[in-house]
Enzyme design. Structure first.
Site, PDB file in Angstrom:
ATOM      1  N   ASP A  98      -8.629  10.183  -2.874  1.00 51.26           N
ATOM      2  CA  ASP A  98      -9.431  11.270  -2.327  1.00 51.26           C
ATOM      3  C   ASP A  98      -9.534  11.172  -0.801  1.00 51.26           C
ATOM      4  O   ASP A  98      -9.755  10.083  -0.261  1.00 51.26           O
ATOM      5  CB  ASP A  98     -10.828  11.173  -2.959  1.00 51.26           C
ATOM      6  CG  ASP A  98     -11.797  12.198  -2.430  1.00 51.26           C
ATOM      7  OD1 ASP A  98     -11.563  13.385  -2.698  1.00 51.26           O
ATOM      8  OD2 ASP A  98     -12.765  11.809  -1.753  1.00 51.26           O
ATOM      9  N   GLU A 122      -4.424  13.065  -1.700  1.00 54.09           N
ATOM     10  CA  GLU A 122      -5.080  14.333  -1.375  1.00 54.09           C
ATOM     11  C   GLU A 122      -5.137  14.416   0.145  1.00 54.09           C
ATOM     12  O   GLU A 122      -6.033  13.858   0.769  1.00 54.09           O
ATOM     13  CB  GLU A 122      -6.498  14.425  -1.943  1.00 54.09           C
ATOM     14  CG  GLU A 122      -7.089  15.815  -1.717  1.00 54.09           C
ATOM     15  CD  GLU A 122      -8.542  15.872  -1.251  1.00 54.09           C
ATOM     16  OE1 GLU A 122      -9.088  16.974  -1.193  1.00 54.09           O
ATOM     17  OE2 GLU A 122      -9.134  14.842  -0.931  1.00 54.09           O
TER      18      GLU A 122
HETATM   19  C1  GLC Z   1     -12.398  15.609  -1.550  1.00 52.88           C
HETATM   20  C2  GLC Z   1     -12.853  16.170  -2.868  1.00 52.88           C
HETATM   21  C3  GLC Z   1     -14.085  17.016  -2.661  1.00 52.88           C
HETATM   22  C4  GLC Z   1     -15.154  16.167  -2.026  1.00 52.88           C
HETATM   23  C5  GLC Z   1     -14.632  15.524  -0.750  1.00 52.88           C
HETATM   24  C6  GLC Z   1     -15.594  14.509  -0.217  1.00 52.88           C
HETATM   25  O1  GLC Z   1     -11.955  16.594  -0.682  1.00 52.88           O
HETATM   26  O2  GLC Z   1     -11.818  16.895  -3.483  1.00 52.88           O
HETATM   27  O3  GLC Z   1     -14.536  17.570  -3.869  1.00 52.88           O
HETATM   28  O4  GLC Z   1     -16.285  16.950  -1.748  1.00 52.88           O
HETATM   29  O5  GLC Z   1     -13.425  14.857  -0.971  1.00 52.88           O
HETATM   30  O6  GLC Z   1     -15.653  13.433  -1.086  1.00 52.88           O
END
Ligand code: GLC
Ligand code: CA
Length: 577
Positions: free
Chosen positions: A213, A255
């Site tokens: 993430d 991500e």
């Molecule tokens: C990522 C997740 C999102 C979250 C963010 C902070 O972008 O996909 O849902 O709010 O991280 O953790």
């Protein structure tokens, strides 16, 4: 390690490139099935619907965080990386989920928010109260909030600064997301070590991969903008090395919401790989742009850009997920156009994006839903579905933030859409009851009962895709067309050597998409396929063939697509439907 040799694990033979053949499905534990009637979905509920997911053709689940958490950011605010939120279940139940999924040849990817923790995490509590103690340096502290003014704010609707003042330690701490999510300090080697241990903890339970993430934001420095800085890539190389040596066959998924070249950097190189997969953030908004502009040029442009990625790397293609449809990586002009088309009500927007589900974005148009899915399943990479989109679930823009599209899965027309037996007022979020998307109309049970439903259509496409490894493993070449609304490309796969366990035959597939809102006729030019025949991949019907110059003219209905097998059907018709 050779990447083509099958990996032997006790009782299992793994295709080392399994993630490139897989269809992924993102499922929120909280939103899928509530097994004990407390109003919140849970692991036991998810286990009870693995049969449904298997029927659909899903190969791997991506499960957003289910750790202990105050749930102020959907669980991305972790307060303990080694335990599970009690309302979701227990570690034993998680272990059972992994086992039951593996029995169905389905894999489990879990989410690892590693950039930050919740402010409720014990590390942060210790860090605030004891600056000289063992956790004093676990977070990014500063005496001023003026450091790093070039680092952009991500949650623009909620935060004015990336710094927040802590009244106990009497210093500012750095946070890329909500102020209750302090960033971990990766310059402290102990933090990286913690993350390695957490990785070992979960991969030892049989987890098949981690979605990393917010991975670009691990390190920040005076020179950079806090996104994909060199030490972040160095850290990822070490993490990849850990996975490859201790847990071969497991994968890391990045991500990274960045521009194309920067996203590709998260794959690393052949010699020094980082992540196995990265979400294709550049292509996603351009799919939505093309649907409304009726112009294919932006997609043609991003897809024609050759980004060299390591042989083993794969893209994660997606239309929607649990976040807003982000518009950070498009130009201002495009962003305004997208807001106009897709978020005409300001309530539909959040941060730099749109907080709606797929079906509502596309105004429930079956043609557009099919066209969008056809792209999802044939662009180079592995498709990631978002739970509920296979039945065209709606959203609820009256709910705050991204909760708009995190409502309970709609299984039946019964109370709480069959999601839970709780008092409706007790649900973690209400079920969708809007005019068009009301759960009494849009639910799995009723779509199972209609052979022409979106659900059956999606399942069929998934199975056609899976019968053609070309889609997962093949290369892609954009080919010329004489129509501005048409995107055409050829997916090609040389096939696995016969005699191996994956003895796939070579294949070329021409994929053609028309974004025009009316019927058109288009001429496609692919000289290397001159003289070849074309057959529809679904029903096997013969199409006009490429002429001796490699041109073929086809007629397309509004917002239609074709997947056409190129060549002579020497192995029998490519009929898989
Ligand atoms: C990522 C997740 C999102 C979250 C963010 C902070 O972008 O996909 O849902 O709010 O991280 O953790
Ligand atoms: Ca429950």
């Amino acid at each position: 390690m050779s990447f083509t040799a099958p990996i032997q694990l006790p009782g299992l033979t793994l295709d080392p490139l399994w993630y490139r053949r897989s269809v992924f499905y993102e499922v929120l534990v909280r939103g899928f099935v509530d097994s004990n009637g407390d109003g919140t979905g849970d692991l036991a509920g998810l286990i009870s619907r693995l049969d449904y997911l298997q029927w659909l053709g899903v190969d791997a689940l991506w499960i957003p965080p289910f750790f202990n958490s105050p749930l102020r950011d959907g669980g991305y605010d972790v307060s303990d990386y080694r335990s599970i939120l009690p309302e979701f279940g227990t570690l034993d139940e998680f272990q059972e989920l992994v086992t039951k999924a593996h029995e169905r040849n389905m894999r489990i990817i879990m989410d690892l928010p590693l950039n930050h923790t919740s402010d409720q995490h014990e590390w942060f509590q210790q860090s605030r109260s004891d600056p000289d103690g063992p956790y004093g340096d676990y977070y990014v502290w500063s005496d001023t909030d003026e450091k790093w003014p070039d680092i952009r704010i991500i949650f623009t609707d909620y935060e004015e600064s990336n710094w927040a003042f802590d009244s106990e330690r009497r210093q500012f701490y750095f946070h890329r997301f909500f102020s209750h999510q302090p960033d971990l300090n990766y310059n402290n080697p102990a933090v990286a070590e913690e993350i390695f241990e957490i990785t070992r903890f979960w991969l030892s339970m049989g987890v098949d991969g981690l979605r990393l993430d917010a991975v670009p934001y691990l390190y920040e420095s005076d020179e950079g903008n806090g996104e994909g800085e060199p030490p972040t890539h160095e850290f990822l190389k070490k993490l990849r090395n850990l996975v490859d040596t201790e847990f071969p066959g497991r994968v890391l998924i990045a991500e990274a919401n960045q521009w194309p070249r920067e996203v590709a950097a998260f794959f690393g190189t052949d010699e020094e790989p980082e992540c196995h997969m990265a979400f294709d953030f550049p292509v996603m908004p351009r799919i939505f742009y093309s649907l409304r502009s009726q112009q294919a040029d932006e997609l043609v442009r991003v897809l024609s850009e050759t980004t060299d990625i390591p042989e083993t790397a794969g893209w994660g293609i997606f239309l929607r997920n649990h976040d807003e449809l982000t518009l950070e990586m498009v130009s201002e002009e495009y962003r305004q156009a997208m807001y106009g088309w897709y978020a005409y009500d300001p309530r539909m927007r959040v941060n730099v994006g749109i907080r709606r589900r797929l079906a509502t974005l596309l105004d429930n148009s079956r043609a557009e839903l099919e066209l969008a899915h056809a792209l999802l399943f044939s662009l180079p990479g592995s498709p990631f579905l978002y739970y509920g989109d296979e039945i065209g679930m709606g959203d609820n823009i009256w709910l705050p933030d991204r909760d708009a599209s995190r409502t309970p899965m709609q299984w039946t027309p019964d109370r709480n859409a069959g999601f839970s037996s709780a008092d409706p007022g007790k649900l973690y979020l209400p079920v969708v009851q809007s005019l068009v998307y009301n759960y009494s109309l849009v639910n799995v049970e009723s779509q199972l009962a209609q052979s022409r439903s979106l659900l059956h259509w999606v399942r069929n496409v998934i199975h056609v895709r899976k019968a053609h490894p070309t889609f997962g493993l093949g290369s892609m070449t954009v080919v010329d067309s004489d129509h501005e609304s048409v995107l055409a490309f050829v997916r090609s796969y040389e096939g696995a050597a016969s005699g191996t366990q994956f003895g796939d035959a070579p294949e070329n597939v021409l994929c053609v998409f028309s974004f025009a809102h009316n019927p058109i006729s288009v001429t496609i030019r692919a000289p290397e396929h001159a003289g070849s025949d074309l057959y529809d991949l679904f029903g096997g019907a013969k199409f006009p063939a490429f002429d001796e110059n490699g041109e073929v003219t086809i007629t397309m209905g509004s917002q239609q697509f074709f997947w056409l097998h190129i060549g002579t059907p020497s192995r029998g018709l490519p009929r898989t439907a």
